[in-house]
Design a protein around this motif. Sequence first.
Motif, PDB file in Angstrom:
ATOM      1  N   ARG A  75      -5.072   8.975  -3.453  1.00  0.00           N
ATOM      2  CA  ARG A  75      -4.498   9.426  -3.436  1.00  0.00           C
ATOM      3  C   ARG A  75      -4.035  11.064  -4.842  1.00  0.00           C
ATOM      4  N   TRP A  81       0.958  -0.796  -0.581  1.00  0.00           N
ATOM      5  CA  TRP A  81      -0.043   0.070  -0.312  1.00  0.00           C
ATOM      6  C   TRP A  81       0.890   1.630  -0.200  1.00  0.00           C
ATOM      7  N   LYS A  82       2.011   1.140   1.159  1.00  0.00           N
ATOM      8  CA  LYS A  82       2.707   2.631   0.885  1.00  0.00           C
ATOM      9  C   LYS A  82       3.765   2.494  -0.359  1.00  0.00           C
ATOM     10  N   LEU A  91     -12.759   5.395   3.520  1.00  0.00           N
ATOM     11  CA  LEU A  91     -11.278   5.363   4.042  1.00  0.00           C
ATOM     12  C   LEU A  91     -11.322   6.835   4.936  1.00  0.00           C
ATOM     13  N   SER A 102      -3.823   9.417   3.907  1.00  0.00           N
ATOM     14  CA  SER A 102      -2.233   8.587   3.661  1.00  0.00           C
ATOM     15  C   SER A 102      -2.725   6.891   4.224  1.00  0.00           C
ATOM     16  N   VAL A 103      -1.484   6.111   4.073  1.00  0.00           N
ATOM     17  CA  VAL A 103      -1.741   4.975   4.783  1.00  0.00           C
ATOM     18  C   VAL A 103      -1.631   4.639   6.075  1.00  0.00           C
ATOM     19  N   LEU A 127      -8.091   1.417   6.119  1.00  0.00           N
ATOM     20  CA  LEU A 127      -7.380  -0.118   4.900  1.00  0.00           C
ATOM     21  C   LEU A 127      -7.615  -0.872   5.495  1.00  0.00           C
ATOM     22  N   VAL A 177      -5.983   3.233  -2.822  1.00  0.00           N
ATOM     23  CA  VAL A 177      -4.841   3.814  -2.255  1.00  0.00           C
ATOM     24  C   VAL A 177      -4.256   5.456  -2.891  1.00  0.00           C
ATOM     25  N   GLU A 190       1.195   4.490  -2.951  1.00  0.00           N
ATOM     26  CA  GLU A 190       1.422   5.894  -2.277  1.00  0.00           C
ATOM     27  C   GLU A 190       2.268   6.470  -2.619  1.00  0.00           C
TER      28      GLU A 190
END
Length: 252
Positions: A207, A10-11, A157, A217-218, A225, A203, A14
């Motif tokens: 963004r 996920w990051k 979210l 943000s994550v 999430l 995600v 992002e």
Amino acid sequence: MTENQRIALWKAEEEAAHIHGWDFSHIDGKYTEENDLPWDYRTRILDHLTPEMRILDIDTGGGEFLLSLGHPHKNTAATEAYPPNVELCKKILLPLQVDFRPGEAASLPFEDEAFHMVINRHGDFCAPEIARVLKKGGLFITQQVGAENDRELVELLMGKWENPFPGQYLKDAENRLRNVGLDIIEGQECFNPIRFFDVGALVWFARIIQWEFPGFSVEGNLDRLWQAQRLLEEKGCIEGRIHRFFLTAQKG
């Protein structure tokens, strides 16, 4: 997949959330939207467009859609205000001799009655400016994102969040154009599904669409999430609604 591995993915999405122009190909196959609108924006434009007409595309992104119309470049103009896209348009459109000029929808950098047609897909528009730059008999054709767009996804979210564009409805847009002397030729509005088959794609999407998902943000929305991941596993997709409207107006 472990929880830490999933969070890392996920990051990564992002971090990858940057686009040139208006290109969502990064998440192709991981989501669907706009597959079943009751109109075809491109077809509606081509139904009216002839080679000798001078056309302006407002908020053109990187000029991708505009160039797909195949209109003679000498009769094609465009504006864009988002700085990264301005630079992209300079590289892509100017060498083709498209009349690209950086500018905001509220103050179009063109002379009065310069265009037979003005088009706008998912960008801002200012009714008095549309009326000013259109020739007599000229057409304004637009597909707009409505006020209720993606609200279920935002709530999933981020919880309840203020609607950023509460006046974005077909009737309001029609009234703005009528008030500056344009006649409404056609108008349609719809609320259709948007589906995600991967939380990482959601995600990335959140963004990119920062005005709908402000501050997402994550790390800051991790609990939600995980809720989205559970929903995906239970139902096979994460579903919301898009809100779109289409209209054609003519200067008398």
